[in-house]
Each structure stands twice: as C-alpha cells, then as structure tokens.
Write an enzyme that holds these catalytic residues in place. Structure first.
Site, PDB file in Angstrom:
ATOM      1  CE1 TYR A 158      -4.463  -4.165 -21.071  1.00  0.00           C
ATOM      2  CE2 TYR A 158      -2.613  -5.283 -20.044  1.00  0.00           C
ATOM      3  CZ  TYR A 158      -3.136  -4.171 -20.677  1.00  0.00           C
ATOM      4  OH  TYR A 158      -2.341  -3.078 -20.918  1.00  0.00           O
TER       5      TYR A 158
ATOM      6  CE  LYS B   5      -2.894  -3.703 -24.363  1.00  0.00           C
ATOM      7  NZ  LYS B   5      -2.949  -2.528 -25.249  1.00  0.00           N
TER       8      LYS B   5
END
Ligand code: NAI
Length: 253
Positions: free
Chosen positions: A160, A164
């Site tokens: 994650y 990002k």
C-alpha cells in the site's frame, strides 16, 4: 455550495462507495456532469438516481480501472453522453496489510494494479482527449487520491505505501509532461477517514491504539476533503500543478 464546477465533465473512479461516492455527489452538486466509474452496477445505479433526483447529471459506467479496454470504453461512454471529460478524480484504491514475508505476489500485484496502474491508465486516456484542443487542455484537471501512506512507512503496509508513493511521483511526472498544455495534475493525501477500506482495522485493538497515538486522537470526518477537491477540480487552482496536498489532521506529525 453550488455551481463552482458548472460546465465541467468529471470522471470519478471507484465511485460506488466511500470517498468516491461522496466525491461524485459533491462534484454533481457543484454543477459538474459526472461519469461514475466502478465495478458494482447496483451501487452505481443508486448513486445516479440520488444525483439526478437532486437535479444533477450523472452516468453509471461499469469499469474495472485496472483494465485498459474498459477504461477507454468508459471514457468513450462519458464523451458520448456529456462530451469529453475535463476533470478526472483517480480515487479507486485497495489496501492490504500484514508482514511483507507473508504477502503473496498476487496481492502485491493487485494493489499495484488498482492503485498505480489505474491512475496511469485513466490519466493517459483523459489527457489524450484533453490534449486534442488547447482550450480543452487549459481546463484539464486531474486529482489523484494518494494517502498519508505515501510518506509514512506503516508497518505491514509494504504494497500500500509503495503504491501510494508511486501515485505521488506519477502525479509529479504527469504534471510536468502536461504543464505546458495547461492540464493540471495534483494529489490529495488524506489521513484516516473511516470507510469500508479500514473500518475493521480502525475498530480493532491495534487500530484503537493507533488512534490514541495520533496528535488529536481521532480520525477525520467524511467531509474533510470536500473543499480541497472542489478547489483542485476548479479554475481556482489554475496555478497549482504537481502538488501533493496533505490533509491528515496532523496524523503524520
Ligand atoms: P472504499 O473501499 O470505500 O472505496 C474504494 C473504491 O474503489 C470502492 O468503491 C471499490 O469498489 C473501488 N475499486 C477498487 N478496485 C477497483 C477496480 N479495479 N475498478 C474500479 N473500482 C475499484 O475506500 P475509500 O476509503 O473510500 O478509498 C478511496 C481512496 O482513498 C483509495 O484510493 C484509498 O487508498 C484512499 N485513501 C483512503 C483513506 C481512508 O482513510 N479512507 C486514507 C487515505 C487514502
């Protein structure tokens, strides 16, 4: 709050729940015609009837944003209904958590495809159409929903956080490539807001401990990104491109 996005045509990805659903309604309330992209058609139908019931204009577009052909077809449908999109909100995203040693390659790839590849695919498609005319390009606005996780090394967040960070750098590179033409590309990096993505974690003992460690010991309200989104989607942000707007209530301090 009305009319700041009058005349705009906006694509919102991941519009069937959470922040994306809210963004689609918000942009429509501000006057934009909204093409709501997501995979769950029943939820999109609810959203569209809510928007049209309130006097707005919206279109449900079934689209898996990791799939190039579906993304192109989605922009075609939007263009046929409302005209070419001049605003794109890349919101769709998924998370995984857990130690990297236990993360499967399939899960890693799926996070990257949903969070980064989709931003590339939709932005490329939007820009190809925006760049067809100087007037259209000058109105072009792309807003990528990144995360505080782009700059925080969260334990268990290998896929994650990396995804990002990728979104933030992609934002800057695309902003640079399309700056001369007038298309603005920016990112919003939110802190925690309770949605389907994280509700289980936030209510777990680990999540509660994390909230206690935050400077204000709270998550953010559902409306905390509204004004930033409208600003970045509107003419008011014409001198803002390549920026990452961190809105996190100090959670990253
Ligand atoms: P959510 O799970 O409610 O919404 C994500 C949406 O993306 C869902 O509607 C889902 O169906 C859609 N989606 C996932 N994969 C897709 C695909 N392949 N094709 C089309 N749609 C797809 O979660 P939330 O919180 O609303 O997340 C929205 C964005 O905000 C995500 O990018 C997330 O990473 C980001 N974010 C959320 C934060 C939070 O605290 N809720 C904090 C920081 C960033």
């Amino acid at each position: 709050m009305t009319g700041r996005l009058q005349g705009r045509v906006a694509v919102v990805t991941g519009a069937s729940s959470g922040l994306g659903r809210r963004f689609a309604s918000l942009l429509a309330r501000e006057g934009a015609c909204v093409a709501a992209f997501a995979r769950r058609e029943d939820r999109l139908a609810d959203l569209v009837s809510e928007i049209t019931g309130a006097g707005g204009r919206a279109l449900a577009v079934r689209c898996d944003v990791t799939d190039e052909a579906q993304v192109v077809a989605g922009f075609d449908r939007c263009e046929a209904e409302f005209g070419p999109a001049d605003t794109l909100i890349n919101n769709a995203g998924i998370g995984t958590s857990g130690p990297a040693t236990e993360l499967s390659v399939a899960d890693f790839d799926s996070v990257m495809a949903t969070n980064v590849r989709s931003v590339f695919l939709a932005s490329r498609e939007a820009a190809r159409r925006m760049l067809k005319s100087p007037e259209r390009a000058a109105r072009g606005r792309i807003v990528n929903i990144a995360s505080l996780a782009a700059s925080e090394a969260l334990a268990g967040g290998s896929a994650y956080c990396a995804s990002k960070s990728g979104v933030v750098m992609l934002t800057r590179v695309l902003a640079r490539e399309w700056a001369r033409a007038g298309v603005n590309v920016n990112a919003i990096s939110p802190g925690f807001i309770e949605t389907d993505l994280n509700t289980e974690w936030l209510h777990s003992p680990g999540g509660q401990k994390m909230i206690e460690r935050m400077p204000r010991r709270r998550t953010m309200d559902a409306d905390s990104l509204d004004e930033a989104l409208v600003f970045l989607a509107s003419d008011a942000s014409r001198f803002v491109t390549g920026s990452e707007l961190i809105i996190d209530d100090g959670q990253g301090l």
